[in-house]
Write a protein that holds these residues in place. Structure first.
Motif, PDB file in Angstrom:
ATOM      1  N   ALA A  11      61.145  -3.627 -30.623  1.00  0.00           N
ATOM      2  CA  ALA A  11      60.396  -4.687 -31.298  1.00  0.00           C
ATOM      3  C   ALA A  11      60.384  -5.920 -30.405  1.00  0.00           C
ATOM      4  CB  ALA A  11      61.037  -5.020 -32.645  1.00  0.00           C
ATOM      5  N   ILE A  12      59.267  -6.619 -30.408  1.00  0.00           N
ATOM      6  CA  ILE A  12      59.087  -7.816 -29.615  1.00  0.00           C
ATOM      7  C   ILE A  12      59.166  -9.034 -30.543  1.00  0.00           C
ATOM      8  CG2 ILE A  12      57.530  -9.051 -28.047  1.00  0.00           C
ATOM      9  CD1 ILE A  12      58.472  -6.306 -27.009  1.00  0.00           C
ATOM     10  N   GLY A  13      59.932 -10.048 -30.142  1.00  0.00           N
ATOM     11  CA  GLY A  13      60.054 -11.279 -30.928  1.00  0.00           C
ATOM     12  C   GLY A  13      58.828 -12.160 -30.736  1.00  0.00           C
ATOM     13  N   ILE A  14      58.134 -12.457 -31.826  1.00  0.00           N
ATOM     14  CA  ILE A  14      56.886 -13.215 -31.783  1.00  0.00           C
ATOM     15  C   ILE A  14      57.037 -14.496 -32.607  1.00  0.00           C
ATOM     16  CG2 ILE A  14      54.409 -13.171 -32.317  1.00  0.00           C
ATOM     17  CD1 ILE A  14      55.145 -11.116 -30.217  1.00  0.00           C
ATOM     18  N   ASN A  15      56.463 -15.563 -32.110  1.00  0.00           N
ATOM     19  CA  ASN A  15      56.403 -16.815 -32.858  1.00  0.00           C
ATOM     20  C   ASN A  15      55.585 -16.570 -34.133  1.00  0.00           C
ATOM     21  OD1 ASN A  15      55.482 -19.349 -33.845  1.00  0.00           O
ATOM     22  ND2 ASN A  15      55.803 -20.251 -31.840  1.00  0.00           N
ATOM     23  N   PRO A  16      56.104 -16.899 -35.308  1.00  0.00           N
ATOM     24  CA  PRO A  16      55.391 -16.621 -36.554  1.00  0.00           C
ATOM     25  C   PRO A  16      54.039 -17.333 -36.677  1.00  0.00           C
ATOM     26  CG  PRO A  16      57.318 -17.963 -36.981  1.00  0.00           C
ATOM     27  CD  PRO A  16      57.395 -17.534 -35.556  1.00  0.00           C
ATOM     28  N   ASP A  17      53.844 -18.415 -35.917  1.00  0.00           N
ATOM     29  CA  ASP A  17      52.553 -19.106 -35.940  1.00  0.00           C
ATOM     30  C   ASP A  17      51.428 -18.256 -35.351  1.00  0.00           C
ATOM     31  OD1 ASP A  17      53.785 -21.309 -37.036  1.00  0.00           O
ATOM     32  OD2 ASP A  17      53.970 -22.376 -35.129  1.00  0.00           O
ATOM     33  N   LEU A  18      51.802 -17.222 -34.601  1.00  0.00           N
ATOM     34  CA  LEU A  18      50.806 -16.365 -33.947  1.00  0.00           C
ATOM     35  C   LEU A  18      50.542 -15.073 -34.710  1.00  0.00           C
ATOM     36  CD1 LEU A  18      52.069 -16.806 -30.287  1.00  0.00           C
ATOM     37  CD2 LEU A  18      50.233 -18.050 -31.443  1.00  0.00           C
TER      38      LEU A  18
END
Length: 73
Positions: A52-59
């Protein structure tokens, strides 16, 4: 945009869209990032076994079921 503070365990496995083009499923999150599986060799039943890749929730936005073999809501 997804609000991390509103996520509960019920959101694990939900489909999300990254930058309007990449689809994946939520695996977990922390206070800053939502970790999403984007590639699991089309083995979506076992997505939790994949990176899993950590993504900024705004994106991220929530997405409906995608047209992939084996994919579920």
């Amino acid at each position: 945009m997804i609000n991390i503070d509103e996520l509960t365990q019920d959101y694990v496995g939900r489909w999300v869209k990254y930058k309007k083009s990449m689809l994946g499923r939520i695996k977990w999150w922390n206070e800053k990032r939502i970790f999403v599986v984007f590639d699991c060799g089309d083995d979506w039943e076992n997505y939790r076994k994949f990176l899993a890749i950590g993504i900024n929730p705004d994106l991220l936005t929530f997405a409906k079921r995608v047209g992939l073999a084996g994919a579920k809501k």
